[in-house]
Scaffold this motif. Structure first.
Motif, PDB file in Angstrom:
ATOM      1  N   ASN A   1      19.781 -33.778 -10.274  1.00 55.96           N
ATOM      2  CA  ASN A   1      20.343 -32.462  -9.963  1.00 55.96           C
ATOM      3  C   ASN A   1      21.043 -31.862 -11.167  1.00 55.96           C
TER       4      ASN A   1
ATOM      5  N   ILE B   1      15.765 -38.272  -4.322  1.00 55.65           N
ATOM      6  CA  ILE B   1      17.117 -37.692  -4.369  1.00 55.65           C
ATOM      7  C   ILE B   1      17.632 -37.547  -2.939  1.00 55.65           C
ATOM      8  N   PRO B   2      18.815 -38.096  -2.615  1.00 52.74           N
ATOM      9  CA  PRO B   2      19.338 -37.901  -1.262  1.00 52.74           C
ATOM     10  C   PRO B   2      19.557 -36.421  -0.976  1.00 52.74           C
ATOM     11  N   LYS B   3      19.065 -35.976   0.178  1.00 49.37           N
ATOM     12  CA  LYS B   3      19.183 -34.564   0.530  1.00 49.37           C
ATOM     13  C   LYS B   3      20.571 -34.271   1.082  1.00 49.37           C
ATOM     14  N   LEU B   4      21.085 -33.099   0.766  1.00 48.86           N
ATOM     15  CA  LEU B   4      22.434 -32.757   1.205  1.00 48.86           C
ATOM     16  C   LEU B   4      22.470 -32.194   2.612  1.00 48.86           C
ATOM     17  N   ASP B   5      21.308 -31.940   3.187  1.00 50.95           N
ATOM     18  CA  ASP B   5      21.297 -31.397   4.531  1.00 50.95           C
ATOM     19  C   ASP B   5      20.915 -32.499   5.514  1.00 50.95           C
TER      20      ASP B   5
ATOM     21  N   LYS C   1      13.016 -35.678   6.309  1.00 50.65           N
ATOM     22  CA  LYS C   1      12.871 -36.428   5.071  1.00 50.65           C
ATOM     23  C   LYS C   1      11.437 -36.922   4.921  1.00 50.65           C
TER      24      LYS C   1
ATOM     25  N   ASP D   1      29.112 -40.026  -3.065  1.00 53.81           N
ATOM     26  CA  ASP D   1      27.903 -39.217  -3.113  1.00 53.81           C
ATOM     27  C   ASP D   1      27.651 -38.583  -1.746  1.00 53.81           C
TER      28      ASP D   1
ATOM     29  N   GLY E   1      25.246 -36.819  -0.802  1.00 49.94           N
ATOM     30  CA  GLY E   1      23.853 -36.966  -0.399  1.00 49.94           C
ATOM     31  C   GLY E   1      23.632 -38.252   0.367  1.00 49.94           C
TER      32      GLY E   1
ATOM     33  N   ALA F   1      24.947 -37.781   3.841  1.00 50.04           N
ATOM     34  CA  ALA F   1      24.061 -36.961   4.672  1.00 50.04           C
ATOM     35  C   ALA F   1      22.863 -37.768   5.165  1.00 50.04           C
ATOM     36  N   GLU F   2      22.408 -38.728   4.356  1.00 48.25           N
ATOM     37  CA  GLU F   2      21.212 -39.476   4.729  1.00 48.25           C
ATOM     38  C   GLU F   2      21.499 -40.623   5.689  1.00 48.25           C
TER      39      GLU F   2
ATOM     40  N   THR G   1      26.130 -28.262  -4.205  1.00 48.29           N
ATOM     41  CA  THR G   1      24.944 -27.510  -3.801  1.00 48.29           C
ATOM     42  C   THR G   1      24.617 -26.394  -4.774  1.00 48.29           C
TER      43      THR G   1
END
Lengths: 324, 335
Positions: free
Chosen positions: A219, A261-265, A270, B222, B224, B227-228, B267
């Motif tokens: 990112n 990449i881990p998604k932020l949503d 996925k 992190d 991210g 979120a996962e 973001t």
């Protein structure tokens, strides 16, 4: 960015490290750290190098400053071949090419005050009077956001973000044209990372700098780079304009890397491309394409022949047999 | 007690000698972890997230102590309730590795370089079970298969330096899960790993969680990763929980300016704007928190009352807690 002239031209760069063994320390093999890497960096451009640990991105950065001697290849800086320079000439040249290190906790001498740290590169590269040096120190400390009254302090009195500002000041005080930033924000917290990235962008504009930005954080690289190169096992697998590569990755490795990449949503679907296994050892790279034993699209030809780099879209290069 | 773990008013003290009161590194933390829940703890370095979890394990190192009035209650499988803060070292040893186990950040340094993988797995089994040697071998082999280690027979005989970081983290997970713990604390389990390996480990943890009845506390910086993997999140700032809610709620409607700022700065990476959103300044050091809200100096919504008194953690919508004057008009901190 394309209107700017090419500042740095790397052609077929190779860096091997010898592996010694036996009683007489004979060379028994080589670590192929950098293998046939070619790319160009234009003036005021940021070129991002991404890849996993051990893929050779830091070695590439150091080789092109000749901090590590290359085994083969050409490094043209402003049209001049750096490999042809003597040590003295190279030292002269280094004022134009600087390096920012990853860890601001270990890269600053704890026994030198900030002022001494900032004066040191000036003493090495120029012969200035104390008054001129004071002016330079004041100018750069303001540019990176260190208050003048903090100049007599020592590194341990600063936080990580502040120390990274000092490291940046130290690299930029000689007014270089090209800076290798080797994971400059990896050791910092998220809220501090953003501050340092903004600082690097502001200084780039003010001082007309070119960066080689090395990072494993996809990112961060996307944000700061104009063009990127994706490295795997010492080779650049794909390079091109940042948005072109992120929006339309062509190489199977780039696709897998971006999907990891881990998604932020938390609600986003996925679809992850799973890479099995680990990166092979660069001391014993696989025959053919270096990625073939982890690649989902592996074909017979991949096992035997190293793919050539080809330009699929203007400025977007890929080394993969899928596009032969 | 219906929940697996309840922290009530947890504080962690750093003593400063006899004349001075101790520095409170963590203060007033209330957390509840339910059975089979994936609980995320997120915050910057030094915010107290790791020592909070060390306190749950009874692993606080000298000179840190759990402050007066703190309570950490854990529900055992047989329905017995334990107050962890009052257990003896021997009782704690019985708990660790059996009911509660932990995965550390650096798999390269968490394993002993002098012992084979099998010996390190067996250590946990020998302490908590009465299996014979062949039975232990079988159990270790089966566990390595569960964490998807290729060539498990061979790996058991290897030493840690033979394995890559990703493989070592799988071994750590195997050791942590082999006694089927009720609670697994994962302290930055993927921070030292590359993204593709991180993805493998997170997938593995999600799969294992479905086959074991284990609750997981995932500590990370992190967002991210949160979120996962997580269902519920607590955001730490300067030794306090500043916001707590379900993952969807945090990412959709973060209420605390710190959480919102963190999300915004992450973001906006890769967005159209070249300049990133930043939270100004740096985290205050423990002991210099002052009267008011600990985030006041960095907050863009800071008002006079933020500097005068500290806001309390209040429920702003069902299940969503926030420590901010913006959302808690007229409420004083319960000190």
């Amino acid at each position: 960015m394309s209107e700017h002239a090419v500042l740095l031209d790397i052609q077929n760069l190779q860096t091997y490290f010898p592996i010694t063994g036996g009683v007489f320390q004979k060379t028994v093999g080589h670590v192929h750290a950098v293998e046939n890497v070619s790319f160009q960096i234009r003036e005021q451009e940021t070129f991002g190098l991404v890849g996993e640990s051990g893929c050779g991105k830091s070695t590439t950065g150091r080789t092109l400053l000749r901090l590590i001697e290359p085994t083969a290849g050409e490094i043209l800086f402003d049209g001049q071949d750096l490999r042809a320079l003597s040590q003295d000439e190279l030292r002269q040249k280094r004022r134009d090419m600087q390096l920012i290190f990853q860890n601001p906790y270990s890269s600053l001498n704890p026994r030198m005050s900030v002022r001494q740290l900032l004066e040191e590169p000036l003493q090495t590269h120029f012969s200035l009077s104390q008054k001129e040096m004071d002016e330079q120190v004041l100018w750069i400390s303001q540019a990176v956001g260190i208050a003048p009254e903090q100049l007599s302090r020592y590194p341990h009195q600063f936080s990580g973000g502040q120390r990274q500002r000092i490291s940046i000041a130290r690299a930029l005080i000689t007014k270089p044209r090209f800076v290798v930033a080797d994971e400059p924000v990896s050791a910092l917290d998220v809220s501090i990372q953003a501050q340092i990235l903004n600082l690097l962008l502001t200084l780039q504009k003010e001082l007309k700098l070119s960066y080689l930005f090395i990072s494993h954080d996809l990112n961060v690289v996307r944000h700061i780079s104009n063009r990127i190169g994706v490295m795997y096992l010492g080779r650049i697998m794909e390079q091109g304009d940042t948005e072109a590569v992120y929006r339309n990755p062509l190489h199977p490795y780039t696709k897998a890397l971006l999907s990891a990449i881990p998604k932020l949503d938390p609600l986003e679907e996925k679809s992850r491309i799973r890479l099995e296994g680990d990166v092979p050892s660069p001391a014993d790279p696989p025959k053919g394409c270096p990625f073939h034993n982890r690649c989902a699209n592996c074909m017979e030809v991949c096992r035997n022949v190293v793919p050539e780099e080809r330009e699929l879209e203007p400025g977007h290069f890929v080394s993969c047999h899928l596009y032969d | 007690m219906e929940h697996l773990l309840e922290l009530r008013n947890l504080s962690i003290d750093l003593p400063r000698g006899k004349r001075q009161s101790p520095v409170k590194l963590v203060e007033g933390v209330d957390l509840t972890v339910r059975k089979k829940q994936n609980f995320g703890v997120v915050g910057e370095s030094g915010c107290g997230k790791s020592i909070t979890c060390s306190a749950i394990m009874g692993l606080l190192s000298y000179p840190l102590t759990v402050g007066a009035g703190s309570s950490i209650r854990f529900l055992k499988e047989n329905g017995e309730e334990l107050e962890i803060t009052s257990l003896s070292p021997a009782e704690l040893r019985k708990l660790r590795g059996k009911d509660i186990s932990m995965i550390f950040q650096e798999p390269m340094t968490a394993l002993d370089p002098m012992y084979t993988i099998e010996e390190q797995i067996n250590e946990t089994l020998r302490f908590h079970t009465s299996l014979s040697k062949p039975e232990m071998h079988e159990a270790a082999l089966a566990m390595l298969k569960k964490v998807k280690i290729p060539r498990p027979e061979q790996i058991l005989k290897d030493y840690p330096h033979h394995l890559s970081g990703g493989m070592l983290q799988r071994v750590m997970i195997a050791i942590a899960l082999i006694n089927n713990p009720r609670l697994l604390i994962a302290d930055e389990p993927t921070t030292a790993l590359d993204v593709t390996i991180q993805a493998q480990i997170l997938d593995l943890m999600n799969e294992l969680r479905e086959s074991y009845d284990t609750s997981v506390i995932m500590i990370t910086h992190d967002l991210g990763v949160i979120a996962e993997t997580c269902e519920e999140v607590a955001v730490f700032y300067a030794g306090q929980v500043v916001e707590q809610a379900s993952v969807e709620e945090i990412f959709r409607a973060a209420a605390h300016p710190y959480t919102a700022g963190l999300l915004k700065s992450v973001t906006s990476l890769g967005g159209e704007e070249k300049m990133l959103y930043t939270i100004q300044g740096a985290v205050p050091t423990a002991g210099n928190f002052g009267q008011g809200c600990r985030f006041a100096d960095r907050c863009e919504y800071c008002e006079s009352r933020c500097r005068e008194s500290a806001p309390a953690l209040t429920e702003i919508s069902p299940g969503h807690l926030c420590r901010c004057w913006l959302h808690a008009p007229g409420k004083e901190a319960a000190q």
